[in-house]
Design an enzyme around this catalytic site. Structure first.
Site, PDB file in Angstrom:
ATOM      1  N   ALA A  72      40.442  25.648  59.283  1.00 45.57           N
ATOM      2  CA  ALA A  72      39.026  25.835  59.568  1.00 45.57           C
ATOM      3  C   ALA A  72      38.805  27.257  60.058  1.00 45.57           C
ATOM      4  CB  ALA A  72      38.560  24.847  60.633  1.00 45.57           C
ATOM      5  N   ASN A 128      33.596  31.052  62.321  1.00 41.36           N
ATOM      6  CA  ASN A 128      32.444  31.935  62.138  1.00 41.36           C
ATOM      7  C   ASN A 128      31.341  31.621  63.150  1.00 41.36           C
ATOM      8  OD1 ASN A 128      33.703  32.598  59.528  1.00 41.36           O
ATOM      9  ND2 ASN A 128      33.052  30.516  59.032  1.00 41.36           N
ATOM     10  N   HIS A 154      39.290  23.432  68.695  1.00 44.28           N
ATOM     11  CA  HIS A 154      39.854  24.778  68.520  1.00 44.28           C
ATOM     12  C   HIS A 154      38.776  25.762  68.045  1.00 44.28           C
ATOM     13  CE1 HIS A 154      43.153  27.631  67.424  1.00 44.28           C
ATOM     14  NE2 HIS A 154      42.293  27.996  66.495  1.00 44.28           N
ATOM     15  N   GLU A 155      38.084  25.382  66.984  1.00 38.57           N
ATOM     16  CA  GLU A 155      37.082  26.318  66.435  1.00 38.57           C
ATOM     17  C   GLU A 155      35.935  26.502  67.421  1.00 38.57           C
ATOM     18  OE1 GLU A 155      38.332  27.817  64.058  1.00 38.57           O
ATOM     19  OE2 GLU A 155      39.823  26.299  63.498  1.00 38.57           O
TER      20      GLU A 155
HETATM   21  N1  ARG Z   1      40.860  31.791  62.677  1.00 38.48           N
HETATM   22  C1  ARG Z   1      41.136  30.593  61.942  1.00 38.48           C
HETATM   23  C2  ARG Z   1      41.625  29.587  62.965  1.00 38.48           C
HETATM   24  O1  ARG Z   1      42.589  29.764  63.632  1.00 38.48           O
HETATM   25  C3  ARG Z   1      42.156  30.758  60.877  1.00 38.48           C
HETATM   26  C4  ARG Z   1      41.794  31.676  59.764  1.00 38.48           C
HETATM   27  C5  ARG Z   1      42.969  32.005  58.949  1.00 38.48           C
HETATM   28  N2  ARG Z   1      42.645  32.750  57.803  1.00 38.48           N
HETATM   29  C6  ARG Z   1      43.547  33.355  57.041  1.00 38.48           C
HETATM   30  N3  ARG Z   1      43.150  33.917  55.978  1.00 38.48           N
HETATM   31  N4  ARG Z   1      44.801  33.433  57.316  1.00 38.48           N
HETATM   32  O2  ARG Z   1      41.012  28.620  63.214  1.00 38.48           O
HETATM   33 ZN    ZN Z   2      42.162  29.806  65.613  1.00 37.89          ZN
END
Ligand code: ARG
Ligand code: ZN
Length: 891
Positions: free
Chosen positions: A267, A270, A302-303
Site C-alpha cells: 500500500a 499518499n 501503517h499507512e
Molecule cells: N511507502 C510504502 C509503504 O511502506 C511502500 C512503497 C514502496 N514502493 C516502492 N516502489 N518500492 O507503505
Molecule cells: Zn511504509
C-alpha cells in the site's frame, strides 16, 4: 556498468518548487499532463541550472513565464530536462515553468507512475514514479503545494480523486467531466496520487479529539462493498490509537483509501489518498483468513501512521528511507500489540525477522538500515530497512523508556514538522528528550549484518551471586566488501545493545522481581565484553536473556535442554518462553539433519513431553500462544543456522528432519491432538477476534499434525474431516484444510483443489490462495506443477499478486523444491525473471532475491544457480533493478 548513487554526494537542490499546479486530461489514446511549477532559486543551494526528472514523457510544450523556450535554452535526454536559460538570458530568481507532456498509462506495465488497471487509472509514485507523470525534481527534499485538475470520460471514470480537498468540479461537453483538488500541505512528489476510475464507495466519518470531522471513504471495485467494512473499522481504530498513544490527530477533512488489484507493493501513504493493494483492504469471513484480517489492520494502520511519520515529517533523501519506514513499522507493531495480543504480535515479528531479515543480512544484498549507496532505490524497500529499522527504533524505546520516547516523538515533530530530514535528526530528538547519550547507539544505522551476542552465566552459591558475561561480535558482510571496493570508510567498534534480562529461579519465580518491573532489567552492553553481577540470588537461576527479543542479534548461549525446558515452562516473558521452545526445537531438528533425518533416535523424549505440556496449556489458557509455540522453526531458519555454523545447507535433510519430527509427534501425541481438535471446536459464529483466532490456530495446527498420521488413521479419521472442512463457512478453516490436502498424495487433493477453484474463480484474492497452496506444496513434482500453473487461465504474469502467490511463494516459501537438486526451481525462477524484467522490473527484482543464498549450497546446486544467474546477467537491456540484485549475487 550500473551507476551508483552515494549518500556522500547529497547536495541541497539548486532550485525549490513552491507550488505545482497539474492538469491531467485522460483520453482513450493518451493522457496529457500540464504542469505549472512555481520555481525559486534556493538561497542555500549550490546554484546552477534547473534539473527536472522525466521518464517516458513526450514533451509537447515548454515555456517559462509565458515565453516558449528554444532548443538552446534547455537540454533533454532520456531521464532529465535541464533548463539553463530563457531565450539565451540567465534564469530569473523566481519564475513559473510550464510543461506539457503526453504519457501512455495504458501501456505502463511497470505499475510505477500512472497506469491502467481494470477499473480505471491509478498512480504509484514512491519512490520515483512521479517523473513518469510530469517533469519535476523528483527528490523528497523538494516539498511543494500541489493542486491537481483531472479530466476524463464521465461514464467510465465517475470518480476523479487526488490529494487534499475537492475544490471544484464540473462537466465538459457531453461526455467528459473534471474535478480540481488542492492539498493544503506541502509535500514531496512521491506522495502525490491520482485516481480516475469507476468504483464503489463506503463512507463514514471520524471526529478527532479536537473536534475536527474527517470524512472517511474506502473505494473498491464495483460489487465489493460487502468486503470493506473491516478496513473501515481498522482505519477508525488506527485514528484513535494514534491520538491516544502519540497525541497525533488527522490533519485533513478527507481521508480516502482506494483499493486496486494491480499493485507492486502492499500500500502507499499518499497524502489523504492512500492507494492499497486489494489484498490489504478486502475481507469477508468466507474469503479472508484470520491472518488476512490481521494484515489489513496492520497495513491500514501503517499507512495511516505515515501521515505523521513520513508525510508531515519526510525523508531528506532515499538513504533515509528507514526514518519513515522503520519508525512506522515500529508504530504499527505497537498498534497491533495494543489491539491484539502483545505477546503473539511480538512473536510473529521476531519469526518474520528471522525468516526474511537475518538471511538478507547474511547474503550479498546485506546493507545497514541506512545504506550509503544504491543503484536502484526500489531494491531497498527491504526487510532490513523496514523490519530491522523497526527493531532499531524499538531498541531506543527500550533504552530510554516509554515516556522519554513519547517526549522524543513530540520533540521530533516540534523541530521538524513540514521538513525533509535525516535519521540523525530523529536520533537527536530521542537523545535530547531522554538525556541518554546515543552516540554509540548510532552505529546501528551504519552497520550491516546480524551481531552475535555471546552469554555465559556463573552462579556462586556460597555468596549467592550470579555473574553474566556478555560479549558481542559482528563479522564483516558483503556490504563492507562493497564499501571497500568503492573506497568508502567502514565503521567499526562495538554496538550499544540493550539486553533485557530476567533470572528465573528453580520455583519459576523471577529473582529480580523486587528491583525491576516484571523482573526484567535492561543491561546496556557497550563494550566488546562486559560482566554483570547480581547479588542476593537465593538459588541458581536460569537466565532469560533478550526478553521480548530486546535486540536483533544471534544469541549464543549454551543452555542445557533442561534449562530451556525450565524457561519454556516458567519464564514470565511470553516471548522468551516461545524462544526457549524454538531453541530446543532447532537443536532437535539440527540433530535430525546430522542424523540424515532417518529413524527417530535423535528425538528426545523430553521434547515430546514439552510439546505435550504446551498443548495442555493451550487448551486451558492461551490457545494463540500455544499455536505459536507448536510451529516448528521454518526450514529457512534452520538453513541459516547451518550456514551460520559454516555448514553447507542441505534443504533435503532439513525438510526430512522436520517431517520426521512432525510424524513422530503425530504418532506419540495423537490422542492429545484429537482432544485439542474436539475441545476447540467453534462455539459461536465466525469473528476475527483474538480468542477465536487463537482457538482456530491451535485447532488447525492439531488437524495438521493429525494429517501426519499413518495411512490407516489418515484415511479413516482425518480425510473425512479435511474434506468437510473444505466447505467450512470461513476461509481460515478452509485454507487450513486445503493447504494440508495440497501436501498429501491422495485423490481427494485433486477433487478439493478443483472444487475450490470452481467456486472461487471470480474472486481474485481467493484464486491467489489457490495458487499459493499449490506453490508451497511439499509433494514431489511441485516445480513442474508451478510451471504448468503459469499456463493456467488463473495466472497472469502482469499482475504482481499472481506472481507473488505462485512464483514468489514457490521461490521463497518452498525452499526444498526451489533448491531442488535438479536445478528446475532455479531455472523456473530465471525464466520468470527474464520474462518479467522489461515488463515490471520491480517485481522481477524481488523474485531475483530468491538467489541470495546460492553460495551456501553444495557445488552441484551452486553450479545450477550460477548458470541461471549468468543467463539473467547476460541478457540484453537488463533492467537496473534486476542487474543490481543479480550483480551482487554473482559478486
Ligand atoms: N511507502 C510504502 C509503504 O511502506 C511502500 C512503497 C514502496 N514502493 C516502492 N516502489 N518500492 O507503505
Ligand atoms: Zn511504509
Amino acid at each position: 556498468m550500473l551507476d551508483t548513487i552515494y549518500l556522500k554526494d547529497y547536495a541541497p537542490p539548486a532550485w525549490l518548487i513552491d507550488k505545482l499546479d497539474l492538469h491531467v486530461a485522460i483520453h482513450e489514446e493518451y493522457t496529457e499532463v500540464r504542469g505549472m511549477l512555481a520555481c525559486r532559486r534556493n538561497p542555500a543551494g549550490p546554484g546552477g541550472e534547473l534539473v527536472l526528472d522525466g521518464e517516458e514523457l513526450a514533451l509537447q510544450e515548454l515555456s517559462l513565464g509565458g515565453t516558449a523556450l528554444v532548443d538552446s535554452d534547455y537540454t533533454l535526454d532520456d531521464d532529465t530536462l535541464c533548463i539553463r536559460a530563457v531565450r539565451g538570458a540567465a534564469l530569473p530568481d523566481h519564475f513559473t515553468l510550464e510543461t506539457r507532456v503526453r504519457i501512455d498509462p495504458d501501456s505502463n506495465t511497470q505499475l510505477s507512475g500512472l497506469y491502467r488497471s481494470r477499473d480505471g487509472y491509478f498512480s504509484q509514485c514512491e519512490a520515483q514514479g512521479f517523473r513518469r507523470i510530469s517533469f519535476f525534481p523528483d527528490r523528497p527534499d523538494i516539498m511543494a503545494r500541489f493542486s491537481c485538475t483531472i479530466e476524463a470520460e464521465r461514464q467510465d471514470f465517475p470518480q476523479l480523486l487526488s490529494n487534499g480537498n475537492l475544490v471544484a468540479s464540473g462537466t465538459l461537453g457531453n461526455t467528459r467531466h473534471w474535478a480540481r483538488w488542492e492539498d493544503p500541505y506541502a509535500k514531496p512528489c512521491y506522495l502525490f496520487a491520482l485516481v480516475a476510475a469507476k468504483l464503489d464507495m463506503l463512507e463514514d466519518s471520524f471526529v478527532t479529539r479536537s473536534g475536527r470531522v474527517v470524512r472517511l471513504a474506502v473505494y473498491v471495485e464495483p460489487g465489493k462493498l460487502d468486503q470493506c467494512g473491516h478496513a473501515m473499522s481498522a482505519l477508525k481504530k488506527s485514528m484513535s490509537w494514534d491520538e491516544q498513544r502519540f497525541g497525533l490527530e488527522m490533519d485533513l477533512d478527507h481521508y480516502m483509501i482506494v483499493a486496486v488489484g494491480d499493485f507492486n507493493m502492499g500500500a502507499m501513504e499518499n497524502k489523504g489518498l492512500n492507494i492499497f493493494n486489494t489484498k490489504y483492504v478486502l475481507a469477508r469471513p468466507d474469503t479472508a483468513t484470520d491472518s488476512d484480517y490481521q494484515n489489513i489492520d496492520r497495513v491500514i494502520a501503517h499507512e495511516y501512521f505515515h501521515n505523521w511519520t513520513g508525510n508531515r515529517v519526510t525523508c531528506r533523501d532515499w538513504f533515509q528511507l528507514s526514518l519513515k519506514e522503520g519508525l512506522t513499522v515500529f508504530r504499527d507493531q505497537e498498534f497491533s500489540a495494543d489491539t491484539h495480543s502483545s505477546a503473539v504480535t511480538r512473536i510473529q515479528s521476531v519469526r518474520q525477522l528471522r525468516i526474511a531479515q537475518f538471511p538478507e543480512d547474511a547474503g550479498p544484498m546485506a546493507h545497514p538500515i541506512r545504506p550509503v549507496s544504491y543503484a536502484e532505490i526500489n531494491n531497498f524497500y527491504t526487510a532490513t530497512v523496514y523490519e530491522k529499522g523497526a527493531e532499531v527504533v524499538r531498541m531506543i524505546h527500550t533504552l530510554i523508556g516509554r515516556d522519554a520516547f513519547r517526549h522524543g516523538m513530540d520533540l521530533y515533530f516540534q523541530r521538524h514538522d513540514g521538513q525533509a530530514v535525516t535519521c540523525e535528526d530523529f536520533v537527536a530528538a530521542m537523545q535530547d528528550a531522554s538525556g541518554l547519550d546515543l552516540s554509540q547507539f548510532r552505529r546501528w544505522y551504519s552497520r550491516a549484518g546480524t551481531p552475535h551476542l555471546k552469554a555465559e552465566g556463573c552462579y556462586d552459591a556460597a555468596v549467592q551471586r550470579y555473574t553474566l558475561t556478555l560479549s558481542q561480535s559482528l563479522a564483516p558482510t558483503a556490504y563492507e566488501q562493497r564499501l571497500q571496493d568503492a573506497g568508502l570508510a567502514i565503521e567499526e567498534g562495538p554496538l550499544h545493545i540493550p539486553v533485557a534480562l530476567g533470572l528465573v529461579l528453580p520455583d519459576g519465580s523471577d529473582a529480580l522481581e523486587r528491583e525491576y518491573p516484571a523482573g526484567t532489567c535492561v543491561l546496556s552492553l557497550t563494550e566488546s565484553t562486559q560482566r554483570f553481577v547480581f547479588d542476593h540470588i537465593p538459588a541458581e537461576p536460569v537466565a532469560s536473556v533478550l526478553r521480548g527479543f530486546s535486540a536483533p542479534v544471534h544469541l549464543d548461549f549454551p543452555q542445557s535442554d533442561a534449562e530451556l525446558a525450565h524457561l519454556m515452562a516458567y519464564d514470565s516473558d511470553a516471548c522468551n518462553r516461545w524462544e526457549a521452545g524454538q531453541r530446543l526445537a532447532s537443536r532437535v531438528l539440527l540433530a535430525g539433519v546430522a542424523a540424515g533425518g532417518q529413524d527417530t533416535a535423535w528425538i528426545p523424549e523430553s521434547f515430546v513431553a514439552a510439546v505435550d505440556r504446551v498443548l495442555d496449556d493451550g487448551m486451558r489458557h492461551d490457545a494463540a500462544l500455544a499455536a505459536e509455540a507448536l510451529i516448528l522453526p521454518a526450514e529457512q531458519v534452520l538453513a541459516e543456522e547451518m550456514a551460520g555454523r559454516g555448514q553447507i545447507i542441505d534443504p533435503e535433510a532439513i525438510h526430512r528432519s522436520r517431517l520426521t519430527l512432525r510424524h513422530h509427534l503425530a504418532a506419540r501425541l495423537r490422542d492429545k491432538f484429537e482432544a485439542a481438535w474436539q475441545a476447540l471446536a467453534p462455539s459461536s459464529p465466525y469473528a476475527p477476534d483474538g480468542l477465536q483466532v487463537g482457538r482456530r490456530a491451535l485447532r488447525n495446527l492439531a488437524l495438521g499434525y493429525l494429517a501426519e498420521s499413518d495411512e490407516a488413521y489418515l484415511k479413516g479419521h482425518v480425510m473425512p474431516r479435511l474434506m468437510a472442512q473444505c466447505n467450512a463457512d470461513n476461509m481460515t478453516d478452509v485454507i487450513a484444510a486445503l493447504g494440508t490436502l495440497a501436501n498429501l498424495d491422495v485423490a481427494e487433493r485433486t477433487t478439493a483443489l478443483a472444487d475450490f477453484y470452481t467456486r472461487w474463480q471470480d474472486e481474485a484474492l481467493v484464486v491467489d490462495k489457490w495458487l499459493q497452496v499449490q506453490a508451497t506444496s511439499r509433494l514431489p513434482g511441485t516445480a513442474m506443477r508451478v510451471r504448468a500453473l503459469m499456463g493456467h487461465g488463473a495466472f497472469d504474469i502482469k499482475n504482481p499478486n499472481k506472481v507473488y502467490a505462485l512464483v514468489r511463494a514457490f521461490c521463497a516459501a518452498n525452499p526444498r523444491h526451489f533448491h531442488g537438486a535438479d536445478g528446475e526451481g532455479y531455472r523456473l525462477a530465471a525464466d520468470v525473471i527474464l520474462q518479467l524484467q522489461a515488463m515490471n522490473p520491480q517485481v522481477a527484482a524481488r523474485i531475483a532475491r530468491a538467489f541470495d543464498r546460492w553460495r551456501q549450497f553444495d557445488s552441484e546446486r551452486q553450479s545450477h544457480a550460477r548458470t541461471q544467474l549468468e543467463r539473467i546477467q547476460g541478457s540484453t537491456n537488463l533492467a537496473r533493478d534486476v542487474a543490481e540484485v543479480v550483480g551482487n549475487a554473482l559478486g
